[in-house]
Design a protein around this motif. Structure first.
Motif, PDB file in Angstrom:
ATOM      1  N   ASP A 130      59.366  33.020  24.202  1.00 38.95           N
ATOM      2  CA  ASP A 130      58.814  34.483  25.043  1.00 38.95           C
ATOM      3  C   ASP A 130      57.637  34.623  23.933  1.00 38.95           C
ATOM      4  N   ASP A 131      57.656  34.786  22.673  1.00 35.44           N
ATOM      5  CA  ASP A 131      56.351  34.916  21.539  1.00 35.44           C
ATOM      6  C   ASP A 131      55.921  33.837  21.584  1.00 35.44           C
ATOM      7  N   CYS A 132      54.765  33.592  22.262  1.00 37.33           N
ATOM      8  CA  CYS A 132      54.092  32.435  21.659  1.00 37.33           C
ATOM      9  C   CYS A 132      53.667  31.772  20.165  1.00 37.33           C
ATOM     10  N   GLY A 133      54.078  31.268  20.020  1.00 35.98           N
ATOM     11  CA  GLY A 133      54.174  30.136  18.883  1.00 35.98           C
ATOM     12  C   GLY A 133      52.376  29.307  18.637  1.00 35.98           C
ATOM     13  N   VAL A 134      52.176  29.416  17.985  1.00 43.90           N
ATOM     14  CA  VAL A 134      50.455  28.860  17.399  1.00 43.90           C
ATOM     15  C   VAL A 134      50.475  28.379  15.822  1.00 43.90           C
ATOM     16  N   TYR A 135      50.549  27.437  16.173  1.00 43.61           N
ATOM     17  CA  TYR A 135      50.274  25.782  14.932  1.00 43.61           C
ATOM     18  C   TYR A 135      49.257  26.014  14.679  1.00 43.61           C
ATOM     19  N   PHE A 136      48.740  25.471  13.318  1.00 41.82           N
ATOM     20  CA  PHE A 136      47.280  23.838  12.450  1.00 41.82           C
ATOM     21  C   PHE A 136      47.271  24.156  11.720  1.00 41.82           C
ATOM     22  N   GLY A 137      46.886  22.597  11.635  1.00 38.78           N
ATOM     23  CA  GLY A 137      47.178  21.957  10.155  1.00 38.78           C
ATOM     24  C   GLY A 137      45.767  21.894   9.784  1.00 38.78           C
ATOM     25  N   THR A 138      45.565  21.557   8.374  1.00 43.35           N
ATOM     26  CA  THR A 138      44.210  21.519   7.879  1.00 43.35           C
ATOM     27  C   THR A 138      43.872  20.415   7.337  1.00 43.35           C
ATOM     28  N   THR A 139      43.112  19.579   6.834  1.00 45.03           N
ATOM     29  CA  THR A 139      42.336  18.814   6.036  1.00 45.03           C
ATOM     30  C   THR A 139      42.659  19.513   4.814  1.00 45.03           C
ATOM     31  N   GLY A 140      43.419  20.032   3.929  1.00 44.56           N
ATOM     32  CA  GLY A 140      43.666  20.000   2.824  1.00 44.56           C
ATOM     33  C   GLY A 140      45.094  20.230   2.784  1.00 44.56           C
ATOM     34  N   GLY A 141      45.864  19.764   4.001  1.00 48.65           N
ATOM     35  CA  GLY A 141      47.338  19.448   4.380  1.00 48.65           C
ATOM     36  C   GLY A 141      48.227  21.218   4.149  1.00 48.65           C
ATOM     37  N   GLN A 142      47.843  21.781   4.529  1.00 52.43           N
ATOM     38  CA  GLN A 142      48.971  23.175   5.067  1.00 52.43           C
ATOM     39  C   GLN A 142      48.780  23.238   6.533  1.00 52.43           C
ATOM     40  N   VAL A 143      50.038  23.743   7.067  1.00 52.89           N
ATOM     41  CA  VAL A 143      50.100  23.365   8.692  1.00 52.89           C
ATOM     42  C   VAL A 143      50.831  25.225   8.375  1.00 52.89           C
ATOM     43  N   TYR A 144      49.717  26.015   9.180  1.00 56.05           N
ATOM     44  CA  TYR A 144      50.093  26.941   9.182  1.00 56.05           C
ATOM     45  C   TYR A 144      51.033  27.610  10.390  1.00 56.05           C
ATOM     46  N   ALA A 145      52.071  28.552  10.460  1.00 51.68           N
ATOM     47  CA  ALA A 145      52.449  28.667  11.609  1.00 51.68           C
ATOM     48  C   ALA A 145      52.585  30.419  12.121  1.00 51.68           C
ATOM     49  N   SER A 146      52.279  30.901  13.518  1.00 53.42           N
ATOM     50  CA  SER A 146      52.133  31.982  13.834  1.00 53.42           C
ATOM     51  C   SER A 146      53.092  32.278  15.100  1.00 53.42           C
ATOM     52  N   ALA A 147      54.137  32.652  14.429  1.00 53.62           N
ATOM     53  CA  ALA A 147      55.814  32.897  16.033  1.00 53.62           C
ATOM     54  C   ALA A 147      55.176  34.424  16.947  1.00 53.62           C
ATOM     55  N   ASP A 148      54.294  35.458  16.243  1.00 49.37           N
ATOM     56  CA  ASP A 148      53.542  36.267  17.065  1.00 49.37           C
ATOM     57  C   ASP A 148      52.151  36.350  17.769  1.00 49.37           C
ATOM     58  N   ALA A 149      52.114  35.089  18.115  1.00 51.54           N
ATOM     59  CA  ALA A 149      50.732  34.536  18.813  1.00 51.54           C
ATOM     60  C   ALA A 149      49.608  34.663  18.370  1.00 51.54           C
ATOM     61  N   GLY A 150      49.653  34.650  16.593  1.00 51.76           N
ATOM     62  CA  GLY A 150      48.164  34.254  15.863  1.00 51.76           C
ATOM     63  C   GLY A 150      48.356  35.608  14.972  1.00 51.76           C
ATOM     64  N   ASP A 151      48.896  36.748  15.606  1.00 49.30           N
ATOM     65  CA  ASP A 151      48.857  38.177  14.161  1.00 49.30           C
ATOM     66  C   ASP A 151      49.021  37.764  13.488  1.00 49.30           C
ATOM     67  N   THR A 152      50.171  36.987  13.038  1.00 49.41           N
ATOM     68  CA  THR A 152      50.508  37.367  11.806  1.00 49.41           C
ATOM     69  C   THR A 152      50.810  35.263  11.168  1.00 49.41           C
ATOM     70  N   TRP A 153      51.174  34.724   9.993  1.00 51.83           N
ATOM     71  CA  TRP A 153      50.898  33.259   9.581  1.00 51.83           C
ATOM     72  C   TRP A 153      51.416  33.008   8.849  1.00 51.83           C
ATOM     73  N   ALA A 154      52.232  32.180   8.317  1.00 51.82           N
ATOM     74  CA  ALA A 154      53.158  31.866   7.368  1.00 51.82           C
ATOM     75  C   ALA A 154      52.542  30.111   7.036  1.00 51.82           C
ATOM     76  N   PRO A 155      52.144  29.671   5.966  1.00 51.20           N
ATOM     77  CA  PRO A 155      52.616  28.327   5.559  1.00 51.20           C
ATOM     78  C   PRO A 155      53.942  27.683   6.030  1.00 51.20           C
ATOM     79  N   ILE A 156      53.624  26.107   6.699  1.00 50.41           N
ATOM     80  CA  ILE A 156      55.135  25.544   6.855  1.00 50.41           C
ATOM     81  C   ILE A 156      55.233  24.760   5.789  1.00 50.41           C
ATOM     82  N   VAL A 157      54.094  23.959   5.543  1.00 52.87           N
ATOM     83  CA  VAL A 157      54.390  23.064   4.553  1.00 52.87           C
ATOM     84  C   VAL A 157      52.805  23.095   4.029  1.00 52.87           C
TER      85      VAL A 157
END
Lengths: 98, 371
Positions: free
Chosen positions: B329-356
């Protein structure tokens, strides 16, 4: 029996621990050894030789008895010590990258 | 109980990350296929536990892995990708004819209704399909042989077919995109294809608005509005509202319109995400600030999303297949970087936190919404 050694990443892929012993019918050549290898471990098809052309992949090398056999004809007989199982036939991942 | 499964391909293996619907606490497993390049991992919409992974290396070529239990265990399946007939030539970087040669699978697109049917986009650009769960792959040659193929030229990353969209509304319609040939559409389930690049303008080719030759980096579609397509081109963010018949630029106020991924909010077909990258020569974010940009108006007007993302000294890239959304329902957005981070947002991009934070360079990120 023909003794054969694979590079680590292919041993992992095929779940092989250490050296392999292969029974090869008929003349022992690079082609017949690799045919026997791929028959026993189908997952290795395409990882050593191109599946369409049968050519060695560019960064794979074939060594035996301290010789580089990579550029030998695939139907040429392998050295006697390999045929008798005294020496292993080595499939090598060439040193590449940095 | 709802949750998500994030499938991450990296330069040195695959990782599977799971969380419940809050998407705060993550269980990370992997690396699977350690040491191998994993260009893409994707799950079947018809069976969430059926996954396909493209495993390759410069030494040993292509392997295809399949999981039937959501990524816990994997089995190699067929890896023979032979072009149909005599494949002929395309253009090489220097403009000379170059034989078509299979290098790797860039993208798997499992068919919506059948876990055993999967489309594969490969380098050198071609479209393949399996109907037996990956045991056998056959080329769908209509794309490569429709006529413009001999003039296609590789992008810097290789001549890859990286985007495959099976239209959810028109079941015989498919889209594909190739770097650096452009976008293509089929209206007969992939048998025949035609270029759909009208409106694209690329300064790096002799005829800037040619029918083919455009370096399309990624195309995204929202299933509820299938005639609207969003495109991140080498330069320019573009939009089509007529299934690719024509395109218009929607870069608007982006700080730079170069970039790789583009994606659409799961529930809002006008909410689009891109990650601006400085330039084709400088593959890192402008000013060292990692910012996702979101448009809630289908383009032109963009807002930076920075909360939780590094805003200084950040010089990573986000590759074309390394962004995805979930459908909670609250769309999650995810992306990964060439630096090895995978970021997740559980609020459509308003806030982000790294998974790894410290994986090998991330090549692809896909998300499955589990219920």
């Amino acid at each position: 029996m023909i003794r054969l050694v694979l590079p680590a990443h292919l041993r992992t892929l095929a779940h092989i621990d250490g050296e392999i012993e292969l029974a090869v019918a008929g003349e022992v050549t690079q082609r017949t050894v690799l045919d026997a290898l791929e028959a026993r471990y189908p997952v290795l098809r395409g990882t050593i030789r191109d599946q369409d052309t049968g050519k060695r992949r560019p960064f794979i090398r074939f060594f035996a008895c301290e010789e580089d056999l990579s550029h030998e004809q695939p139907d040429l007989g392998l050295p006697e010590d390999v045929v008798k199982g005294k020496e292993p036939y080595l499939v090598i991942a060439a040193m590449a990258g940095g | 109980m709802s949750g998500v499964r994030v499938l991450v391909g990296t330069r040195k293996g695959a990782f599977v990350m799971t969380a419940d619907g809050k998407r705060k606490d993550w269980d990370v497993t992997g690396p699977f296929f350690g040491g191998w390049e994993i260009y893409h991992v994707k799950g079947s919409p018809a069976d969430k536990n059926r996954l396909y992974a493209s495993q390759s290396s410069g030494w040993s070529g292509q392997v295809v892995q399949r999981s039937d239990d959501g990524g816990k265990t994997w089995t190699p399946v067929g890896n023979k990708f032979s072009y149909d007939g005599v494949p002929g030539t395309h253009q090489w970087y220097d403009g000379t004819p170059h034989p078509w040669e299979f290098a790797r699978v860039w993208h798997f697109e499992p068919a919506p209704g059948d876990p055993d049917t999967v489309y594969a986009g490969v380098e050198d650009a071609g479209l393949f399909r399996t109907t037996d769960g990956g045991q056998n792959w056959q080329e769908m040659p209509g794309l490569r042989t429709h006529g413009s193929g001999p003039s296609w030229q590789p992008g810097a990353g290789g001549m890859c077919l990286h985007t495959i969209i099976v239209d959810p509304a028109h079941h015989d319609r498919m889209f594909a995109a190739i770097s650096a040939a452009g976008a293509f559409r089929s209206d007969d389930a992939g048998q025949t294809w035609r270029p759909i690049n009208r409106g694209l303008h690329s300064e790096g080719i002799p005829d800037s608005d040619a029918e083919v030759g455009h370096c399309v980096h990624r195309i995204a579609q929202h299933p509820s509005r299938p005639d609207t397509l969003y495109m991140q081109k080498h330069w320019d963010v573009m939009r089509s509202d007529d299934a690719g018949e024509s395109w218009r630029e929607i870069s608007g106020n982006l700080p730079t319109d170069f970039g790789f991924p583009i994606d659409v909010h799961a529930h809002e077909p006008d909410t689009v995400y891109v990650v601006p990258i400085t330039s084709d020569g400088e593959h890192f974010p402008p000013e060292g600030k990692l910012r996702v940009y979101r448009s809630r108006s289908g383009g032109d007007d963009w807002e930076p999303l920075t909360n939780g993302l590094p805003q200084e000294h950040c010089y990573v890239n986000v590759l074309r297949d390394a962004m995805s959304v979930d459908s909670l329902d609250d769309c999650g957005v995810y992306f990964g970087t060439t630096g090895g981070q995978v970021y997740a947002s559980a609020d459509a991009g308003d806030t982000w936190a790294p998974i790894v934070r410290d994986l090998p360079a991330v090549l692809s990120v896909e998300v499955q919404t589990l219920s």
